[in-house]
Design an enzyme around this catalytic site. Structure first.
Site, PDB file in Angstrom:
ATOM      1  N   ALA A   1       0.866  -1.191   0.000  1.00 22.51           N
ATOM      2  CA  ALA A   1       0.000   0.000   0.000  1.00 22.51           C
ATOM      3  C   ALA A   1       0.901   1.240   0.000  1.00 22.51           C
ATOM      4  O   ALA A   1       0.769   2.119   0.847  1.00 22.51           O
ATOM      5  CB  ALA A   1      -0.969  -0.006   1.175  1.00 22.51           C
TER       6      ALA A   1
ATOM      7  N   GLY B   1       5.471   8.375   1.535  1.00 24.73           N
ATOM      8  CA  GLY B   1       6.480   8.092   2.563  1.00 24.73           C
ATOM      9  C   GLY B   1       7.409   6.970   2.098  1.00 24.73           C
ATOM     10  O   GLY B   1       8.637   7.079   2.174  1.00 24.73           O
ATOM     11  N   HIS B   2       6.805   5.878   1.591  1.00 24.12           N
ATOM     12  CA  HIS B   2       7.623   4.771   1.077  1.00 24.12           C
ATOM     13  C   HIS B   2       8.482   5.253  -0.096  1.00 24.12           C
ATOM     14  O   HIS B   2       9.649   4.881  -0.220  1.00 24.12           O
ATOM     15  CB  HIS B   2       6.734   3.631   0.570  1.00 24.12           C
ATOM     16  CG  HIS B   2       5.917   2.966   1.628  1.00 24.12           C
ATOM     17  ND1 HIS B   2       4.552   3.058   1.676  1.00 24.12           N
ATOM     18  CD2 HIS B   2       6.279   2.185   2.678  1.00 24.12           C
ATOM     19  CE1 HIS B   2       4.101   2.358   2.708  1.00 24.12           C
ATOM     20  NE2 HIS B   2       5.124   1.830   3.336  1.00 24.12           N
TER      21      HIS B   2
ATOM     22  N   GLY C   1      11.600   4.384   8.155  1.00 27.22           N
ATOM     23  CA  GLY C   1      11.048   5.698   8.472  1.00 27.22           C
ATOM     24  C   GLY C   1      11.108   5.977   9.968  1.00 27.22           C
ATOM     25  O   GLY C   1      10.937   5.072  10.792  1.00 27.22           O
ATOM     26  N   LYS C   2      11.326   7.255  10.305  1.00 19.51           N
ATOM     27  CA  LYS C   2      11.350   7.647  11.717  1.00 19.51           C
ATOM     28  C   LYS C   2       9.954   7.614  12.326  1.00 19.51           C
ATOM     29  O   LYS C   2       9.804   7.732  13.540  1.00 19.51           O
ATOM     30  CB  LYS C   2      11.909   9.065  11.848  1.00 19.51           C
ATOM     31  CG  LYS C   2      13.410   9.160  11.666  1.00 19.51           C
ATOM     32  CD  LYS C   2      13.806  10.614  11.871  1.00 19.51           C
ATOM     33  CE  LYS C   2      15.293  10.827  11.798  1.00 19.51           C
ATOM     34  NZ  LYS C   2      15.624  12.266  11.892  1.00 19.51           N
ATOM     35  N   LYS C   3       8.916   7.509  11.493  1.00 20.43           N
ATOM     36  CA  LYS C   3       7.564   7.501  12.043  1.00 20.43           C
ATOM     37  C   LYS C   3       7.395   6.321  13.003  1.00 20.43           C
ATOM     38  O   LYS C   3       6.787   6.447  14.056  1.00 20.43           O
ATOM     39  CB  LYS C   3       6.526   7.427  10.930  1.00 20.43           C
ATOM     40  CG  LYS C   3       5.147   7.393  11.482  1.00 20.43           C
ATOM     41  CD  LYS C   3       4.124   7.677  10.436  1.00 20.43           C
ATOM     42  CE  LYS C   3       2.790   7.254  10.950  1.00 20.43           C
ATOM     43  NZ  LYS C   3       2.744   5.782  11.081  1.00 20.43           N
ATOM     44  N   ASP C   4       7.953   5.169  12.616  1.00 24.81           N
ATOM     45  CA  ASP C   4       7.959   4.020  13.529  1.00 24.81           C
ATOM     46  C   ASP C   4       9.261   4.066  14.308  1.00 24.81           C
ATOM     47  O   ASP C   4      10.167   3.249  14.108  1.00 24.81           O
ATOM     48  CB  ASP C   4       7.827   2.725  12.723  1.00 24.81           C
ATOM     49  CG  ASP C   4       6.471   2.639  12.050  1.00 24.81           C
ATOM     50  OD1 ASP C   4       5.457   2.613  12.761  1.00 24.81           O
ATOM     51  OD2 ASP C   4       6.427   2.629  10.809  1.00 24.81           O
TER      52      ASP C   4
ATOM     53  N   LEU D   1       2.169  10.429   6.891  1.00 25.21           N
ATOM     54  CA  LEU D   1       1.655   9.435   5.948  1.00 25.21           C
ATOM     55  C   LEU D   1       1.800   8.030   6.529  1.00 25.21           C
ATOM     56  O   LEU D   1       2.803   7.703   7.163  1.00 25.21           O
ATOM     57  CB  LEU D   1       2.387   9.538   4.618  1.00 25.21           C
ATOM     58  CG  LEU D   1       2.232  10.854   3.859  1.00 25.21           C
ATOM     59  CD1 LEU D   1       2.764  10.714   2.431  1.00 25.21           C
ATOM     60  CD2 LEU D   1       0.782  11.327   3.812  1.00 25.21           C
TER      61      LEU D   1
ATOM     62  N   ARG E   1      -2.252   3.037   6.985  1.00 26.38           N
ATOM     63  CA  ARG E   1      -3.496   2.942   7.761  1.00 26.38           C
ATOM     64  C   ARG E   1      -4.351   4.206   7.624  1.00 26.38           C
ATOM     65  O   ARG E   1      -5.525   4.192   7.996  1.00 26.38           O
ATOM     66  CB  ARG E   1      -3.201   2.659   9.232  1.00 26.38           C
ATOM     67  CG  ARG E   1      -2.716   1.238   9.459  1.00 26.38           C
ATOM     68  CD  ARG E   1      -2.702   0.843  10.924  1.00 26.38           C
ATOM     69  NE  ARG E   1      -2.493  -0.581  11.092  1.00 26.38           N
ATOM     70  CZ  ARG E   1      -1.323  -1.157  11.366  1.00 26.38           C
ATOM     71  NH1 ARG E   1      -0.246  -0.422  11.516  1.00 26.38           N
ATOM     72  NH2 ARG E   1      -1.227  -2.466  11.486  1.00 26.38           N
TER      73      ARG E   1
HETATM   74  O1  PAF Z   1       7.278  -0.809   8.901  1.00 22.42           O
HETATM   75  C1  PAF Z   1       6.765  -1.773   8.275  1.00 22.42           C
HETATM   76  O2  PAF Z   1       6.106  -1.609   7.251  1.00 22.42           O
HETATM   77  C2  PAF Z   1       6.974  -3.189   8.799  1.00 22.42           C
HETATM   78  O3  PAF Z   1       7.008  -3.216  10.180  1.00 22.42           O
HETATM   79  C3  PAF Z   1       8.211  -3.868   8.201  1.00 22.42           C
HETATM   80  C4  PAF Z   1       9.496  -3.162   8.617  1.00 22.42           C
HETATM   81  C5  PAF Z   1       8.120  -3.902   6.687  1.00 22.42           C
HETATM   82  C6  PAF Z   1       8.303  -5.318   8.700  1.00 22.42           C
HETATM   83  O4  PAF Z   1       7.182  -6.045   8.348  1.00 22.42           O
END
Ligand code: PAF
Length: 294
Positions: free
Chosen positions: A49, A53-54, A164-167, A201, A204
């Site tokens: 998805a 950001g990606h 990403g720094k978001k996570d 972004l 979800r």
């Molecule tokens: O951040 C994500 O999308 C997931 O946690 C990852 C790093 C792809 C692992 O499934």
């Protein structure tokens, strides 16, 4: 057969459908594709998805490396019972097109059966850092996340991997895992990408309706107001958290609003250059997170 396996089978026919981008669905095919890549490899693990950001991670990987590998895999082991595994947005065809356009060399889209066996040995999140904040709200999530990232790094053997720094907590734990297991990959933290109104972004965000999208802005607003207080001289971590809590009242349920140091330790005072403000809250049925590095 799960819907995901059906979809992945369908896409198996795309293997090497383009001269310049390979879409592989098996670990053997990925190993072969990896062996054919010359020079440095930048890796972007995703659950698909794909959004801007990606794309920013993919672009950075392309700038800093000779080749880019992207994985697209909705990893079941990082979802808890009752979470949104089945509802998680899946847009394989669009994702492939985005990767293709961005100049990705290899897209890896495995099935669950390719990635997991029964009665596996497991990588575990650290007992403290892995079980606070996101780890406390979603116990077991980081075990599953680290397990899949370990597998993906071992298969892809990237020079650099982009997160990403978001996570932010995920990023910290992946960095620690690479250190703990002496993996030869540099983990590259990448800035959060926001929409024009400030919403961070996230795949979800697709769950949010227009009214919820407006209310979801409370997360970035809470972080902005707290940052402004810090710029004005406030250093007391509890007072900064109180500012964030007040703004987050606009959401449906606050999970946390905290200031921690960059190692995710509790702090009393904000230290510029070593603090992260983190928020998590529900808007409707959607759980959102955001943060800012101070
Ligand atoms: O951040 C994500 O999308 C997931 O946690 C990852 C790093 C792809 C692992 O499934």
């Amino acid at each position: 057969m799960r819907i995901w396996d059906t979809i992945a089978k369908k896409f198996a026919t795309f293997v090497e459908r383009k001269d310049f981008m390979k879409v592989v669905t098996t670990t053997d095919a990925l190993r072969k594709a990896r062996a054919s890549l010359d020079g440095s490899v930048g890796f972007v693990p995703t659950m698909g998805a794909l959004h801007a950001g990606h794309l920013s991670l993919i672009r950075r990987a392309a700038e800093e490396n000779d080749c880019v590998v992207v994985s697209i895999f909705v990893n079941p082991t990082q979802f808890l019972e009752g979470e949104d595994l089945d509802a998680y947005p899946r847009r394989e065809e669009a994702d492939i097109a985005i990767c293709d356009k961005a100049g990705v060399d290899v897209v890896f889209m495995p099935t669950i059966a390719q990635m997991y066996e029964a009665d596996e040995l497991a990588v575990s999140a650290p007992a403290k850092r892995g079980y606070i904040l996101e780890g406390a709200k979603r116990p077991g999530h980081f075990d599953g996340m680290l397990q899949i990232v370990m597998k993906l790094l071992n298969l892809t053997k990237p020079t650099r991997a982009y997160f990403g720094k978001k996570d932010a907590q995920q990023l910290a734990l992946v960095t620690q895992m690479v250190r703990t297991y002496f993996l030869d990959t540099q983990i590259v933290p990448c800035d959060i990408v926001r929409d024009e109104k400030g919403l961070a972004l996230s795949s979800r965000n697709a769950y949010l309706n227009e009214e919820e999208k407006e209310r979801a802005l409370a997360l970035s607003r809470a972080l902005r107001l707290a940052s402004e207080r810090i710029v004005s001289g406030e250093r007391n971590a509890r007072r900064i958290e109180a500012v964030m809590y007040e703004v987050l009242e606009e959401t449906d349920k606050i999970e946390y609003a905290v200031a921690v140091d960059r190692d995710f330790r509790a702090i009393e005072e904000i230290e510029i250059g070593n603090t992260i403000l983190l928020v998590a809250a529900w808007v409707g049925k959607t759980r959102l997170i955001d943060n800012v590095w101070v």
